[in-house]
Design a protein around this motif. Structure first.
Motif, PDB file in Angstrom:
ATOM      1  N   ILE A  23      -2.761   0.777 -16.362  1.00  0.00           N
ATOM      2  CA  ILE A  23      -2.526  -0.276 -15.340  1.00  0.00           C
ATOM      3  C   ILE A  23      -0.861   0.107 -14.455  1.00  0.00           C
ATOM      4  O   ILE A  23      -0.983  -0.150 -13.464  1.00  0.00           O
ATOM      5  CB  ILE A  23      -2.338  -1.754 -15.904  1.00  0.00           C
ATOM      6  N   TYR A  24       0.017   0.060 -15.556  1.00  0.00           N
ATOM      7  CA  TYR A  24       1.356   0.168 -14.966  1.00  0.00           C
ATOM      8  C   TYR A  24       1.774   1.586 -14.559  1.00  0.00           C
ATOM      9  O   TYR A  24       2.662   1.817 -13.559  1.00  0.00           O
ATOM     10  CB  TYR A  24       2.334  -0.504 -15.940  1.00  0.00           C
ATOM     11  N   ARG A  25       1.358   2.549 -15.310  1.00  0.00           N
ATOM     12  CA  ARG A  25       1.668   3.980 -14.570  1.00  0.00           C
ATOM     13  C   ARG A  25       1.441   4.449 -13.178  1.00  0.00           C
ATOM     14  O   ARG A  25       2.221   4.824 -12.479  1.00  0.00           O
ATOM     15  CB  ARG A  25       1.288   5.239 -15.680  1.00  0.00           C
ATOM     16  N   PRO A  26       0.484   4.074 -12.807  1.00  0.00           N
ATOM     17  CA  PRO A  26      -0.086   4.276 -11.293  1.00  0.00           C
ATOM     18  C   PRO A  26       1.105   3.621 -10.449  1.00  0.00           C
ATOM     19  O   PRO A  26       1.209   3.921  -9.496  1.00  0.00           O
ATOM     20  CB  PRO A  26      -1.492   4.022 -11.295  1.00  0.00           C
ATOM     21  N   VAL A  27       1.333   2.374 -11.034  1.00  0.00           N
ATOM     22  CA  VAL A  27       2.209   1.497  -9.958  1.00  0.00           C
ATOM     23  C   VAL A  27       3.410   2.203  -9.877  1.00  0.00           C
ATOM     24  O   VAL A  27       4.367   2.102  -8.922  1.00  0.00           O
ATOM     25  CB  VAL A  27       2.102   0.088 -10.565  1.00  0.00           C
ATOM     26  N   VAL A  28       4.030   2.425 -10.933  1.00  0.00           N
ATOM     27  CA  VAL A  28       5.477   2.975 -11.048  1.00  0.00           C
ATOM     28  C   VAL A  28       5.510   4.374 -10.375  1.00  0.00           C
ATOM     29  O   VAL A  28       6.347   4.539  -9.593  1.00  0.00           O
ATOM     30  CB  VAL A  28       5.816   3.291 -12.683  1.00  0.00           C
ATOM     31  N   VAL A  29       4.523   5.109 -10.635  1.00  0.00           N
ATOM     32  CA  VAL A  29       4.380   6.460 -10.063  1.00  0.00           C
ATOM     33  C   VAL A  29       4.390   6.271  -8.336  1.00  0.00           C
ATOM     34  O   VAL A  29       5.138   6.743  -7.737  1.00  0.00           O
ATOM     35  CB  VAL A  29       3.334   7.463 -10.430  1.00  0.00           C
ATOM     36  N   LYS A  30       3.625   5.564  -7.813  1.00  0.00           N
ATOM     37  CA  LYS A  30       3.316   5.201  -6.400  1.00  0.00           C
ATOM     38  C   LYS A  30       4.700   4.813  -5.842  1.00  0.00           C
ATOM     39  O   LYS A  30       5.173   5.182  -5.014  1.00  0.00           O
ATOM     40  CB  LYS A  30       2.291   4.095  -6.328  1.00  0.00           C
ATOM     41  N   ALA A  31       5.374   3.719  -6.747  1.00  0.00           N
ATOM     42  CA  ALA A  31       6.701   3.304  -6.158  1.00  0.00           C
ATOM     43  C   ALA A  31       7.695   4.157  -6.112  1.00  0.00           C
ATOM     44  O   ALA A  31       8.437   4.447  -5.166  1.00  0.00           O
ATOM     45  CB  ALA A  31       6.766   2.047  -7.041  1.00  0.00           C
ATOM     46  N   TRP A  32       7.885   5.118  -7.285  1.00  0.00           N
ATOM     47  CA  TRP A  32       8.993   6.255  -7.296  1.00  0.00           C
ATOM     48  C   TRP A  32       8.817   7.056  -6.380  1.00  0.00           C
ATOM     49  O   TRP A  32       9.648   7.347  -5.640  1.00  0.00           O
ATOM     50  CB  TRP A  32       8.901   6.716  -8.713  1.00  0.00           C
ATOM     51  N   SER A  91      15.885  -2.041  -2.920  1.00  0.00           N
ATOM     52  CA  SER A  91      16.518  -2.397  -4.133  1.00  0.00           C
ATOM     53  C   SER A  91      15.612  -3.198  -5.035  1.00  0.00           C
ATOM     54  O   SER A  91      15.702  -3.134  -6.201  1.00  0.00           O
ATOM     55  CB  SER A  91      17.800  -3.251  -3.771  1.00  0.00           C
ATOM     56  N   GLY A  92      14.781  -3.990  -4.470  1.00  0.00           N
ATOM     57  CA  GLY A  92      13.774  -4.727  -5.202  1.00  0.00           C
ATOM     58  C   GLY A  92      12.780  -3.974  -6.049  1.00  0.00           C
ATOM     59  O   GLY A  92      12.535  -3.993  -7.163  1.00  0.00           O
ATOM     60  N   THR A  93      12.305  -2.979  -5.094  1.00  0.00           N
ATOM     61  CA  THR A  93      11.333  -2.013  -5.727  1.00  0.00           C
ATOM     62  C   THR A  93      12.020  -1.273  -6.844  1.00  0.00           C
ATOM     63  O   THR A  93      11.279  -0.829  -7.619  1.00  0.00           O
ATOM     64  CB  THR A  93      11.187  -0.909  -4.468  1.00  0.00           C
ATOM     65  N   ALA A  94      13.169  -0.895  -6.611  1.00  0.00           N
ATOM     66  CA  ALA A  94      13.814   0.206  -7.679  1.00  0.00           C
ATOM     67  C   ALA A  94      13.713  -0.726  -9.186  1.00  0.00           C
ATOM     68  O   ALA A  94      13.679  -0.258 -10.199  1.00  0.00           O
ATOM     69  CB  ALA A  94      15.199   0.652  -7.168  1.00  0.00           C
ATOM     70  N   LEU A  95      14.123  -2.130  -8.881  1.00  0.00           N
ATOM     71  CA  LEU A  95      14.395  -2.721 -10.168  1.00  0.00           C
ATOM     72  C   LEU A  95      13.003  -3.140 -10.955  1.00  0.00           C
ATOM     73  O   LEU A  95      12.677  -3.184 -12.116  1.00  0.00           O
ATOM     74  CB  LEU A  95      15.034  -4.284  -9.684  1.00  0.00           C
ATOM     75  N   PHE A  96      11.915  -3.136  -9.861  1.00  0.00           N
ATOM     76  CA  PHE A  96      10.539  -3.229 -10.619  1.00  0.00           C
ATOM     77  C   PHE A  96      10.245  -1.926 -11.270  1.00  0.00           C
ATOM     78  O   PHE A  96       9.555  -2.049 -12.317  1.00  0.00           O
ATOM     79  CB  PHE A  96       9.627  -3.619  -9.590  1.00  0.00           C
ATOM     80  N   VAL A  97      10.418  -1.073 -10.778  1.00  0.00           N
ATOM     81  CA  VAL A  97      10.330   0.452 -11.262  1.00  0.00           C
ATOM     82  C   VAL A  97      11.125   0.495 -12.632  1.00  0.00           C
ATOM     83  O   VAL A  97      10.515   0.896 -13.682  1.00  0.00           O
ATOM     84  CB  VAL A  97      10.592   1.683 -10.155  1.00  0.00           C
ATOM     85  N   ALA A 133       0.955  -1.139   0.001  1.00  0.00           N
ATOM     86  CA  ALA A 133      -0.113   0.114  -0.025  1.00  0.00           C
ATOM     87  C   ALA A 133       0.665   1.120   0.028  1.00  0.00           C
ATOM     88  O   ALA A 133       0.399   2.251  -0.696  1.00  0.00           O
ATOM     89  CB  ALA A 133      -1.013   0.007   1.268  1.00  0.00           C
ATOM     90  N   ASP A 134       2.040   1.176   0.495  1.00  0.00           N
ATOM     91  CA  ASP A 134       2.913   2.464   0.398  1.00  0.00           C
ATOM     92  C   ASP A 134       3.580   2.534  -0.740  1.00  0.00           C
ATOM     93  O   ASP A 134       4.650   3.755  -0.695  1.00  0.00           O
ATOM     94  CB  ASP A 134       4.002   2.224   1.884  1.00  0.00           C
ATOM     95  N   GLY A 135       3.609   1.697  -1.678  1.00  0.00           N
ATOM     96  CA  GLY A 135       4.221   1.705  -2.856  1.00  0.00           C
ATOM     97  C   GLY A 135       5.573   0.890  -2.977  1.00  0.00           C
ATOM     98  O   GLY A 135       6.024   0.430  -4.292  1.00  0.00           O
ATOM     99  N   PHE A 136       6.072   0.502  -1.918  1.00  0.00           N
ATOM    100  CA  PHE A 136       7.229  -0.548  -2.233  1.00  0.00           C
ATOM    101  C   PHE A 136       6.680  -1.944  -2.281  1.00  0.00           C
ATOM    102  O   PHE A 136       5.599  -2.361  -2.379  1.00  0.00           O
ATOM    103  CB  PHE A 136       8.023  -0.527  -0.664  1.00  0.00           C
ATOM    104  N   TRP A 137       7.395  -2.859  -2.439  1.00  0.00           N
ATOM    105  CA  TRP A 137       7.487  -4.301  -2.516  1.00  0.00           C
ATOM    106  C   TRP A 137       8.304  -5.096  -1.198  1.00  0.00           C
ATOM    107  O   TRP A 137       9.140  -4.348  -0.822  1.00  0.00           O
ATOM    108  CB  TRP A 137       7.851  -5.257  -3.767  1.00  0.00           C
ATOM    109  N   ASN A 138       7.605  -6.000  -0.529  1.00  0.00           N
ATOM    110  CA  ASN A 138       8.146  -6.748   0.333  1.00  0.00           C
ATOM    111  C   ASN A 138       9.328  -7.629  -0.066  1.00  0.00           C
ATOM    112  O   ASN A 138       9.261  -7.867  -1.230  1.00  0.00           O
ATOM    113  CB  ASN A 138       7.065  -7.698   1.131  1.00  0.00           C
ATOM    114  N   VAL A 139      10.268  -8.047   0.773  1.00  0.00           N
ATOM    115  CA  VAL A 139      11.489  -8.863   0.296  1.00  0.00           C
ATOM    116  C   VAL A 139      10.782 -10.082   0.056  1.00  0.00           C
ATOM    117  O   VAL A 139      11.501 -10.668  -0.605  1.00  0.00           O
ATOM    118  CB  VAL A 139      12.486  -8.745   1.532  1.00  0.00           C
ATOM    119  N   SER A 140       9.801 -10.407   0.508  1.00  0.00           N
ATOM    120  CA  SER A 140       9.160 -11.792   0.286  1.00  0.00           C
ATOM    121  C   SER A 140       7.863 -11.382  -0.473  1.00  0.00           C
ATOM    122  O   SER A 140       6.975 -10.921   0.067  1.00  0.00           O
ATOM    123  CB  SER A 140       8.802 -12.812   1.634  1.00  0.00           C
TER     124      SER A 140
END
Length: 378
Positions: free
Chosen positions: A311-320, A289-295, A269-276
């Motif tokens: 689909i993907y633009r909101p995911v990228v913007v949220k993560a960045w 690091s994982g989040t950055a590679l997915f972005v 929900a905060d934009g990152f991905w978990n390590v698992s």
């Protein structure tokens, strides 16, 4: 029943959350993205002015190892959008200090030792001095002459090794590099440990030790975030480097799209991905690091027009935005960065202030991500 005051308070909270959500989904201006990239890079360059200085953690290692190689991949991407002479000079200094050589010499078959070749080849293409490409070409040619294709026993190796083969294939206009790369990739994907790619889930087990019956505490398969990030990066680079008509391109593209599709619904929900990736309770929390590679992978696909914007633009913007706002310190240090390892438990605990054993590769991932976000349309 709520009175007017209570209703007003609820409305104000709702509007506040709506505004916050709107801001979270807004892509920063190019100028702001570049400023963040320059800040984080300056922190590292100032801390390591001597590009040849050995890295000392639990032991001493030369600075042409994979961790530093990933940083220079990111630096060369930054240089492509902001061609500062100091960036180029810093990369050349790194090559010069190591005499453009590989850790363990040209006979090494370890992709971690060959990762530096990505930047060596990039610098050779800028200034075609033969020493810049001599050792990396010799090492890859020796591998190909051996006929052995089972060296990439862990998925991180795909990012470290595949782009080197692809760059040499383009440079020498020789499909043999593409074909051998594909054979090694296919072994990792379909043979190693019974095959490290699970097409059903669209994700990869890090190595044979994590193939079922191994499970995470919640009973799910163990899909390590950064490990899968390395595969995303490998596929992006190969697709970027290879000609449109290069052999096996469609298969790489298919797997890339399957992976990104699998990542969308498991973003935090905060934009990152978990390590698992399939067990949010196992060392849960933001990880850069994982989040950055997915972005990096998703932003690249958006820039190439091969991913669906809605689909993907909101995911990228949220993560960045999450990384930029929550991980980047005022001095450029990157927080929430998992140290080296191969699974969720390694390098823990990961926090805003935790210092990983190596700072370089995480920054490299972040620079790769940021340069693609920089290129996105506003």
């Amino acid at each position: 029943m709520m009175n007017f005051k209570q209703k007003s308070a609820v409305i104000l909270v709702f509007l506040g959350l709506t505004v916050q959500l709107s801001l979270a989904q807004k892509i920063p201006a190019k100028k702001q993205v570049l400023k963040t990239l320059q800040l984080t890079n300056a922190y590292f360059m100032n801390k390591w002015p001597d590009a040849g200085k050995s890295i000392v953690t639990n032991k001493e290692r030369p600075s042409n190892i994979w961790t530093r190689a990933v940083y220079y991949e990111g630096l060369m991407s930054l240089y492509a959008i902001k061609p500062e002479r100091s960036y180029y000079d810093y990369a050349v200094q790194w090559g010069d200090k190591h005499q453009w050589g590989l850790r363990a010499g040209v006979t090494t078959r370890d992709a971690d030792n060959q990762a530096c070749g990505q930047t060596y080849i990039d610098l050779y293409q800028i200034d075609q001095k033969p020493e810049r490409i001599r050792d990396i070409k010799a090492s890859i040619d020796l591998m190909m002459n051996s006929g052995k294709i089972s060296d990439w026993t862990w998925i991180d190796a795909l990012q470290m090794g595949m782009p080197v083969f692809a760059k040499l294939g383009v440079l020498y206009k020789d499909d043999a590099y593409f074909e051998y790369m594909y054979k090694m990739y296919k072994h990792t994907k379909n043979v190693e440990g019974g095959g490290l790619y699970n097409a059903k889930d669209g994700l990869w087990w890090r190595d044979k030790d994590f193939v079922p019956p191994y499970r995470e505490p919640n009973g799910e398969d163990c899909y390590w975030s950064r490990g899968n990030g390395w595969v995303v990066a490998a596929l992006v680079k190969v697709l970027e480097i290879m000609p449109e008509n290069a052999p096996h391109r469609e298969e790489y593209l298919k797997t890339y799209q399957e992976m990104l599709k699998a990542l969308v619904p498991i973003q935090r929900a905060d934009g990152f991905w978990n390590v698992s990736l399939h067990d949010a309770s196992h060392f849960a929390g933001p990880e850069t690091s994982g989040t950055a590679l997915f972005v990096y992978g998703m932003a690249w696909g958006l820039n190439k027009g091969i991913l669906e914007e809605k689909i993907y633009r909101p995911v990228v913007v949220k993560a960045w935005n999450a990384m930029q706002q929550q991980a980047v310190h005022k001095n450029g240090f990157l927080g929430y960065l998992q140290g080296t390892g191969k699974e969720p438990k390694d390098g823990q605990p990961v926090s805003y202030t935790s210092m990983p054993d190596f700072e370089d590769y995480g920054l490299g991932c972040f620079l790769l991500a940021g340069t693609e976000v920089y290129k996105m349309k506003r």
